[in-house]
Design an enzyme around this catalytic site. Structure first.
Site, PDB file in Angstrom:
ATOM      1  N   LYS A 148      40.506  44.984  34.457  1.00 45.39           N
ATOM      2  CA  LYS A 148      41.105  45.472  34.290  1.00 45.39           C
ATOM      3  C   LYS A 148      41.383  46.612  32.954  1.00 45.39           C
ATOM      4  O   LYS A 148      40.943  46.662  32.029  1.00 45.39           O
ATOM      5  CB  LYS A 148      42.574  45.463  34.675  1.00 45.39           C
ATOM      6  CG  LYS A 148      43.239  44.833  35.953  1.00 45.39           C
ATOM      7  CD  LYS A 148      43.057  45.336  36.337  1.00 45.39           C
ATOM      8  CE  LYS A 148      43.593  44.879  37.914  1.00 45.39           C
ATOM      9  NZ  LYS A 148      43.568  45.616  39.348  1.00 45.39           N
ATOM     10  N   LYS A 244      42.381  46.747  51.779  1.00 42.05           N
ATOM     11  CA  LYS A 244      43.610  45.801  51.094  1.00 42.05           C
ATOM     12  C   LYS A 244      44.338  45.790  52.571  1.00 42.05           C
ATOM     13  O   LYS A 244      44.356  47.150  53.326  1.00 42.05           O
ATOM     14  CB  LYS A 244      44.171  46.768  50.246  1.00 42.05           C
ATOM     15  CG  LYS A 244      43.601  46.347  48.436  1.00 42.05           C
ATOM     16  CD  LYS A 244      44.243  46.905  47.842  1.00 42.05           C
ATOM     17  CE  LYS A 244      43.041  46.252  45.975  1.00 42.05           C
ATOM     18  NZ  LYS A 244      43.741  46.266  44.936  1.00 42.05           N
TER      19      LYS A 244
END
Length: 325
Positions: A148, A244
């Site tokens: 991240k 997703k």
């Protein structure tokens, strides 16, 4: 009659999950159970504020269909009854699980998927200082790490993790927050730093920056990717899409989006929100059609559900019938 149960679940995380937009210390989900003739199907979703969702708003969406579900609304009709998003995801996945229990056939057979096998999954290294991320990378299982990013130290973060884990392939995920000035340098140095994919470097809606995307590394859409309707436009700017189920509205549309992406020549990664094994299980099955999966959500929970997914050596194993599908 089909009975509907909606439960709010707040699961503490084993450590804070930090990305460019902020951090969280719990996974807040809605769990749906559909019961008919003694069979029970479960689905779970993550209401996501980035898309204007909350526990309250998604609960309200599901409740608007209570009477229809109890009167016989099925998975096919659900696709038009709710828009793509968390509410439809939980119900859609519960319908798939219920059908598997009613027919005695696993979801992978009902959906025409390959028989599931253990899959290598990316393991997330959350946003922190370069040294902290390097330490987390050393402790991480598996050889595919998802970093991240979001800030001026991003290149230092990538270098630190690569030095700590030179054996690992790296996915860089800025969650729309990559410093535009750093993007060319990161892309140029990608191969030497072990980077194989950069995910959603810029905000959704500003994807045109990628019409001349770098040749050195593949770029993947995440926040810009919701359903199969997005695929053709994204194919002009991205090399791959992150699918997703919480965004597509469940496994049904995720299957359609995956096949549309393949037809458009895009790579496919199956990803997840931070949630437990009930949420993750349908995505594990879909992962059999993907180039890569990022399904480490349950690893962040202090305690997962009973009969949860088995993670071992960087692999996620298929769900047992006792869990889902």
């Amino acid at each position: 009659m089909t009975a509907l149960l909606v439960e709010y679940v707040s699961s503490p995380l084993r450590k804070s999950f930090a990305i460019s937009r902020g951090s969280k210390s719990s996974a807040d989900t809605l769990r749906v159970t559909l019961e008919k003739d003694g069979n029970r199907g479960r689905g779970e979703c993550v209401p996501y504020p980035r898309y204007g969702e909350s526990i309250e708003s998604v609960t309200s969406q599901i409740e608007t269909l209570r009477a229809d579900i109890e009167s016989g609304l099925d998975r096919s009709a659900l696709q038009d009854a709710l828009p793509a998003g968390a509410a439809r995801c939980a119900l859609d996945c519960a319908f798939w699980d219920l059908e598997a229990k009613q027919t005695g056939k696993p979801v992978w057979q009902l959906a025409g998927l390959p028989e599931p096998t253990p899959l290598p999954t990316a393991v997330t290294i959350v946003l922190a200082s370069p040294d902290e991320m390097a330490t987390d990378a050393r402790d991480a299982q598996g050889a595919l790490l998802k970093l991240k990013l979001g800030g001026k130290e991003d290149l230092d973060r990538v270098r630190a993790v690569h030095e700590a884990r030179p054996d690992a392939r790296l996915i860089l995920d800025a969650n729309e927050g990559l410093d535009a000035g750093l993007f060319p340098d990161i892309a140029k140095q990608a191969a030497s730093l072990g980077v194989v994919l950069i995910e959603q470097p810029f905000p959704a809606g500003k994807d045109n920056y990628l019409l001349k995307r770098p040749p050195e590394v593949a770029v993947c859409a995440d926040e810009s990717m919701h359903t199969s309707d997005d695929i053709q436009d994204l194919a002009r700017m991205y090399d791959a899409v992150n699918i997703k189920l919480d965004k597509t509205g469940g496994l049904t549309e995720a299957l359609a989006a995956t096949r549309e992406a393949r037809a458009a020549g895009l790579g496919v990664m199956v990803g997840c929100m931070v949630a437990g094994s009930i949420s993750m299980a349908p995505a594990v099955l879909l992962g059999m059609l993907a180039d890569a999966v990022d399904l480490d959500g349950p690893l962040w929970l202090a305690e997962d559900v009973e009969n949860g997914l088995n993670y071992e050596g960087g692999l996620v194993h298929p769900p047992s019938p006792a869990l889902w599908g």
